[in-house]
Design an enzyme around this catalytic site. Sequence first.
Site, PDB file in Angstrom:
ATOM      1  N   HIS A  76      11.591  -0.437   4.456  1.00 56.89           N
ATOM      2  CA  HIS A  76      12.679  -1.403   4.252  1.00 56.89           C
ATOM      3  C   HIS A  76      14.023  -0.729   4.501  1.00 56.89           C
ATOM      4  CE1 HIS A  76       9.302  -3.066   1.921  1.00 56.89           C
ATOM      5  NE2 HIS A  76       9.855  -4.250   2.119  1.00 56.89           N
ATOM      6  N   ASP A  91      12.071  -3.867   7.009  1.00 56.02           N
ATOM      7  CA  ASP A  91      12.268  -5.256   6.594  1.00 56.02           C
ATOM      8  C   ASP A  91      13.557  -5.436   5.800  1.00 56.02           C
ATOM      9  OD1 ASP A  91       9.751  -5.645   7.646  1.00 56.02           O
ATOM     10  OD2 ASP A  91       8.923  -6.585   5.849  1.00 56.02           O
TER      11      ASP A  91
END
Length: 266
Positions: free
Chosen positions: A229, A84
Site C-alpha cells: 500500500h 493500493d
Amino acid sequence: MGVSRRQALTGAGGLAIGALAMFSERDVADRLDASVPLPFYGSAVSAIRPDRSAPGVAGARVVWSGPPRDTGSSAPRRLALTFDDGPHPDWTPTVLRALRDHEVPATFFCVGRNVRDHAAIHEDSPGRHELANHTFDHQDLGRFALDRCRDEIDRTSDLIESTWGVRPRLFRPPYGHLGGAALLAAAEAGLTTVLWSAQMHEDAFAGHPDGITEDIAARVAPGTIVLAHDTGSPDRRVTIDHLGQITTRLRDAGWELVTVSALLDG
C-alpha cells in the site's frame, strides 16, 4: 430461531454487518438461515443484470497471480509489485523515488478521490508504471448492487484517463471483496479483476522491521502478485522504508520485477 426473509434481505436479522468480523466462518454460517434465499436479481451477490438482460460480455477474468514459469524454461522468473489506495502526498512520492532509483516498474491501484486530489504525484508515471482502478471512494463493493458498482468503477477509469491519458486495464476490489455485481461491472467495463497471491506482512515486523525483506523474498514464486500500500496505517511504512532493500533482494535472487499487465501478458 429463524431469520425472516425481510430481516435477511435488509440486514436486520440481529447481526450487524460490522460484527461479522468477530466471528469465524463457521460462526457466521451458523447464524445465517440457509433456507432464506438471497434476492435473485439486483443484489450485491448477483452477477445477473437486474433487468435480466444479457450481459455485455461473454465472460470475466479474475486473477490471483500470473502464469508460472514452465519447468525447464529459460524465461525469466517474474513477479509484480502492486500498491493500493493512493496516490497520497505523504507516501506515494517515497515509493516512486525508491522505484525510480532501482529502475523497477510497479502497478498502482488508485482510488479515484485521491486521483482527483493528488493527480500531480503520478504525472511522470504513465509509460513507467501501470495505473489501475481501485474504485472512486474505496467502498466495499461486496455490499453494492450493479449500478453502484458501475459508478465506482467507471468514474475512476474515466478520471484516470482524463487525468493521465491512459485508460486502466485492471481493477482491484477494495478489501478483496468481490460480489457478483462487482464482477459483472468490471467485466462490462473491459477490466481484468486482479487480486493477489502474496502480501506484505507489515504488522508482524514492527519490532524488527528489517525482517520484512527476507519474509517477502521467501514467499514469492513465479507469477506472484504482491500486495502493498502507498497510504494507510503507520505499520505499512515498514514496506515503504525498506522498498529499496526489498527490490534489491528480489533481483539478487533472480527475479524480474514487472507490471501486472506485463506479467499477465507473459
